[in-house]
Design an enzyme around this catalytic site. Structure first.
Site, short mmCIF file in Angstrom:
data_model
loop_
_atom_site.label_atom_id
_atom_site.label_comp_id
_atom_site.label_asym_id
_atom_site.label_seq_id
_atom_site.Cartn_x
_atom_site.Cartn_y
_atom_site.Cartn_z
N TYR A 68 33.59 47.07 56.31
CA TYR A 68 31.90 47.29 56.17
C TYR A 68 31.20 47.47 57.39
O TYR A 68 30.15 47.25 57.28
CB TYR A 68 31.48 46.42 55.31
CG TYR A 68 31.99 46.39 53.92
CD1 TYR A 68 33.27 46.40 53.34
CD2 TYR A 68 30.85 46.51 52.70
CE1 TYR A 68 33.58 46.43 51.92
CE2 TYR A 68 31.33 46.40 51.40
CZ TYR A 68 32.71 46.59 51.03
OH TYR A 68 32.97 46.74 49.54
N LYS A 124 46.82 41.71 55.65
CA LYS A 124 47.77 42.76 55.35
C LYS A 124 48.27 43.14 56.74
O LYS A 124 48.21 44.11 57.11
CB LYS A 124 47.09 43.90 54.61
CG LYS A 124 47.77 45.02 54.24
CD LYS A 124 48.74 44.86 53.26
CE LYS A 124 49.83 46.13 53.13
NZ LYS A 124 50.79 45.76 52.25
N ASP A 144 48.40 42.44 48.65
CA ASP A 144 49.16 43.21 47.79
C ASP A 144 49.70 41.91 46.65
O ASP A 144 49.40 42.04 45.57
CB ASP A 144 50.11 44.26 47.84
CG ASP A 144 50.89 43.93 49.03
OD1 ASP A 144 50.75 42.92 49.80
OD2 ASP A 144 51.69 44.74 49.56
N ASP A 200 36.28 41.89 48.20
CA ASP A 200 35.48 42.54 47.49
C ASP A 200 36.34 42.94 46.19
O ASP A 200 35.90 42.67 45.10
CB ASP A 200 34.83 43.74 47.97
CG ASP A 200 34.21 44.78 46.87
OD1 ASP A 200 33.21 44.16 46.31
OD2 ASP A 200 34.32 46.04 47.01
N ASP A 257 36.45 41.07 42.19
CA ASP A 257 36.32 41.62 40.74
C ASP A 257 37.57 41.21 39.76
O ASP A 257 37.55 40.99 38.65
CB ASP A 257 36.21 43.36 40.95
CG ASP A 257 34.55 43.57 40.79
OD1 ASP A 257 34.08 42.99 41.35
OD2 ASP A 257 34.37 44.84 40.58
C1 IPM Z 1 29.65 43.57 45.84
C2 IPM Z 1 29.54 45.02 45.42
C3 IPM Z 1 29.15 45.68 46.98
C4 IPM Z 1 30.22 45.65 47.76
C5 IPM Z 1 28.83 47.03 46.94
C6 IPM Z 1 27.71 47.46 45.70
C7 IPM Z 1 28.51 47.79 48.22
O1 IPM Z 1 30.74 45.72 44.96
O2 IPM Z 1 28.80 43.01 46.35
O3 IPM Z 1 30.76 43.25 45.55
O4 IPM Z 1 31.07 46.15 47.89
O5 IPM Z 1 29.94 44.30 48.88
MN MN Z 2 32.06 44.32 44.50
#
Ligand code: IPM
Ligand code: MN
Ligand code: NAD
Length: 356
Positions: free
Chosen positions: A139, A190, A223, A247, A251
């Site tokens: 990022y 990785k 992975d 990130d 999720d």
């Molecule tokens: C998160 C989100 C953000 C990220 C996006 C929306 C830029 O997915 O906070 O997890 O990737 O950091």
């Molecule tokens: Mn995210």
């Protein structure tokens, strides 16, 4: 009485709905405890502002936040603005410049929640803290496009890993692990294919680990980590990794623990030179915006993390107890199988706070 000033950035989509619900709960908490005050200043930063004046936030946005003890953020992103414009215009425009380099994402099952994993019966089976490098890596925002519009158009997206950046997040992760009872850290990389930056991660991890002989640590390739999270969740405690890897893993972790509507996060500047920013992991969820069904739990839980960070640990604990009681009674939004609206959940939590 102590008074904290909190910046509110509700943003887009369901952001205003979940932040509004959380503010109501925080008011109930300060009314009940009478031990500190929260003064809120709301910022209209988001897509509506972008369409009006051409920018998601003012040029001195970071400075404006510096006047506050912390910030509570909803979400950003709209269907009619490219996501990279909205996200770099606001959220990513705050995380980097404010040096909020530690993104902390606790993952555990709230009472009454069912994991999607068959062998997670006891809440202790899935109790992790994910630590995400939040200021550089994939990022970093460096790159560009050449031969634009040509058949041979090219684009680069350069990931930058600095020794200082890697060392500070690893040190933070080891400290986080040290403060927990299991004292275990897994470093995700990785470094088999990414042979420069992630080999640096491995090297720095080994160096920093030497400072923490009381923390048991191991390494996992990203992975293989997805498999381990699903197949052997009990072997994990604190996990640290790069901006993009964590990130994605966060999720996955949110889904394993129950719902993305539960997952909180803290964007911390551990040096405390800048105010930290607290937000749900989820986004602006266009598909449910305006329907009153957004789950406010992730934002309320993020606010509890915020209270802990500013030094109000007892208030944070009171808030979490009340939140957990309400969730365990099945008083939830439809994503968790309940039938309450966003505001009804907030009201139930506020009521629980007032009566306990
Ligand atoms: C998160 C989100 C953000 C990220 C996006 C929306 C830029 O997915 O906070 O997890 O990737 O950091
Ligand atoms: Mn995210
Ligand atoms: P999302 O998190 O907004 O939604 C994914 C799915 O989860 C949707 O079906 C949504 O309805 C559901 N969901 C999310 N939050 C929920 C909640 N609180 N209660 C119930 N259900 C919930 O992710 P997306 O669809 O990938 O992204 C939508 C927009 O949000 C995009 O513009 C994206 O860039 C942005 N985004 C912003 C942030 C942020 O501001 N921190 C984070 C992720 C995505």
């Amino acid at each position: 009485m102590k008074k904290y000033s909190i910046a509110l950035i509700p943003g887009d989509g369901i952001g205003p709905e979940v932040v509004g619900a959380t503010v109501e709960v925080l008011h109930a908490l300060t009314r009940r405890l009478q031990t500190f005050e929260l003064a809120f200043e709301e910022f209209d930063w988001g897509t509506e502002r972008y369409k009006r004046v051409g920018a998601y936030m003012p040029d001195d946005g970071c400075d404006r936040l510096r006047g506050h003890d912390a910030a509570l953020f909803g979400a950003v992103g709209a269907p009619d603005v490219p996501d990279h414009i909205s996200l770099w215009g606001l959220l990513l425009g705050l995380r980097g410049p404010l040096q909020l380099f530690a993104n902390v994402r606790p993952v555990r099952m709230l009472p009454g929640m069912q994991s999607r994993l068959r062998d997670v019966a006891d809440p202790a089976d899935l109790d992790w803290v994910l630590v995400r490098e939040n200021s550089e890596g994939e990022y970093s925002g460096q790159g560009g496009r050449t031969h634009v519009g040509q058949p041979h158009e090219a684009a680069t997206e350069v990931a930058i890993y600095t020794r200082a950046g890697v060392a500070r997040i690893l040190r933070f992760a080891f400290e986080t692990a040290r403060a927990r009872s299991r004292k275990r850290l897994t470093v995700v990389t990785k470094s088999n294919s990414l042979r420069h930056g992630l080999v640096l991660w491995d090297e720095v991890a080994a160096e920093v680990a030497a400072e923490f002989p009381d923390v048991a640590w191991d390494k996992e390739l990203v992975d293989a980590m997805t498999v381990r999270m699903v197949a052997r969740p009990r072997t994990l405690d604190v996990v640290v990794g790069t901006n993009l890897h964590m990130d994605i893993l966060s999720d996955l972790a949110a889904a394993l623990a129950g719902s993305i509507g539960l997952a909180p996060s803290s964007n911390l500047d551990p040096t405390r030179a800048n105010p930290s920013l607290f937000e749900p992991v989820h986004g602006s969820a266009f598909d449910i915006t305006g329907k009153g069904v957004a789950n406010p739990v992730a934002t309320i839980w993020s606010a509890a993390e915020m209270l802990k960070w500013i030094g109000e640990e007892d208030a944070a604990a009171h808030l979490m107890r009340s939140l957990e009681t309400v969730v365990s009674r099945g008083e939830t939004t439809p994503d968790l199988g309940g039938s309450l609206s966003t505001n009804q959940v907030a009201r139930a939590v506020s009521h629980e706070i007032a009566n306990t």
